[in-house]
Motif scaffolding. Sequence first.
Motif, short mmCIF file in Angstrom:
data_model
loop_
_atom_site.label_atom_id
_atom_site.label_comp_id
_atom_site.label_asym_id
_atom_site.label_seq_id
_atom_site.Cartn_x
_atom_site.Cartn_y
_atom_site.Cartn_z
N SER A 171 28.69 -17.79 16.03
CA SER A 171 30.04 -18.07 15.53
C SER A 171 31.10 -17.23 16.26
CB SER A 171 30.11 -17.80 14.03
OG SER A 171 29.77 -16.45 13.73
N GLN A 172 30.79 -15.99 16.59
CA GLN A 172 31.75 -15.13 17.27
C GLN A 172 32.02 -15.59 18.70
OE1 GLN A 172 33.58 -13.49 15.12
NE2 GLN A 172 33.30 -11.43 15.94
N THR A 173 31.08 -16.31 19.26
CA THR A 173 31.22 -16.81 20.63
C THR A 173 32.12 -18.04 20.68
OG1 THR A 173 29.07 -15.94 21.31
CG2 THR A 173 29.92 -17.78 22.59
N GLN A 174 32.16 -18.79 19.60
CA GLN A 174 32.82 -20.09 19.59
C GLN A 174 34.28 -20.06 20.02
OE1 GLN A 174 30.98 -23.04 18.82
NE2 GLN A 174 32.77 -23.88 19.86
N PRO A 175 35.13 -19.13 19.51
CA PRO A 175 36.53 -19.12 19.95
C PRO A 175 36.70 -18.85 21.44
CG PRO A 175 36.25 -17.86 17.93
CD PRO A 175 34.88 -18.16 18.43
N ILE A 176 35.84 -18.01 21.99
CA ILE A 176 35.90 -17.72 23.43
C ILE A 176 35.50 -18.96 24.21
CG2 ILE A 176 35.06 -16.25 25.30
CD1 ILE A 176 34.35 -14.16 23.17
N LEU A 177 34.43 -19.60 23.77
CA LEU A 177 33.94 -20.79 24.45
C LEU A 177 34.98 -21.91 24.42
CD1 LEU A 177 31.68 -22.33 25.85
CD2 LEU A 177 30.74 -22.86 23.59
N GLU A 178 35.61 -22.10 23.28
CA GLU A 178 36.63 -23.16 23.16
C GLU A 178 37.77 -22.94 24.15
OE1 GLU A 178 37.82 -23.26 19.11
OE2 GLU A 178 35.97 -24.18 18.39
N GLN A 179 38.16 -21.68 24.30
CA GLN A 179 39.22 -21.36 25.24
C GLN A 179 38.79 -21.64 26.68
OE1 GLN A 179 42.26 -20.71 24.79
NE2 GLN A 179 43.08 -19.05 26.02
N LEU A 180 37.61 -21.18 27.04
CA LEU A 180 37.12 -21.36 28.40
C LEU A 180 36.88 -22.84 28.71
CD1 LEU A 180 34.56 -18.42 28.65
CD2 LEU A 180 36.72 -18.61 29.89
N ALA A 181 36.32 -23.57 27.75
CA ALA A 181 36.00 -24.98 27.98
C ALA A 181 37.25 -25.86 28.08
CB ALA A 181 35.08 -25.49 26.87
N SER A 182 38.38 -25.32 27.66
CA SER A 182 39.63 -26.08 27.75
C SER A 182 40.23 -26.04 29.15
CB SER A 182 40.65 -25.55 26.74
OG SER A 182 41.14 -24.27 27.13
#
Length: 243
Positions: A24-35
């Motif tokens: 769950s802690q990774t999700q916000p970072i991943l969403e930003q990078l994947a955008s």
Amino acid sequence: MKFLIPTAKEMKQDSTPSLQEIPSQTQPILEQLASFSAEELAHLYKIKPKAAELEYERLQAIQKGQAQAYPALHLFNGLMYRHIKRQSLSTNESAFLEKNVFIASALYGIIPAFEEIAPHRLDFNTKLSIAGQSLKSYWRKDFDRFALENDPLISLLSSEFMDVFSPKVRSQLTIVKFLETKDGRLKSHSTISKKARGAFLTQAIQKQCQTIEDLQTLSFEGFHYQANLSSAKELVFVKEQDD
């Protein structure tokens, strides 16, 4: 006593993969990078278009739950990792690694050595904003909590990773420094430190070290503990270099 080691930019996918699970802690970072587009990733990471396209594909696969994951200790393959015993482990050595060795990651936080993660490119110096915070600020509470819950914590981290901890908690970590002496002068550089970190950890694994005093008895690749150069929170190992 736990050991904390950094990630590495070089990776090697030579073990059997499984599907990635995203913390769950990774999700916000991943969403930003994947955008980001591949072009934007090239600018963010300061890499060539071909490398950026590969990273774009990796991030899309992670976000979609389609990425292949590998044990982190085997996936990372930088100089330090190549000097850590990772193959032909005894039952005790494997258990020691699983229980006592953790990896500090800018994408996943602090994870067990055998945690399965997907190949990716990210470090704490990347200028990425997560809810208005830098990566270091985003992870600080988690890193501080881990350190306070696992005292003593032996840090084999570079300054990039140490800066994630708050100053107060950082001062409580036990750091290990590796120096070489030549012509009566002590010196240190990146290559010395990376190789020595791996060799030091290998000895700790093999000797099943449980205390600071155990670590002080270690000798590896010409390095020996120097009490006169050390302090309560800094263990210094020195290698005598031939002229």
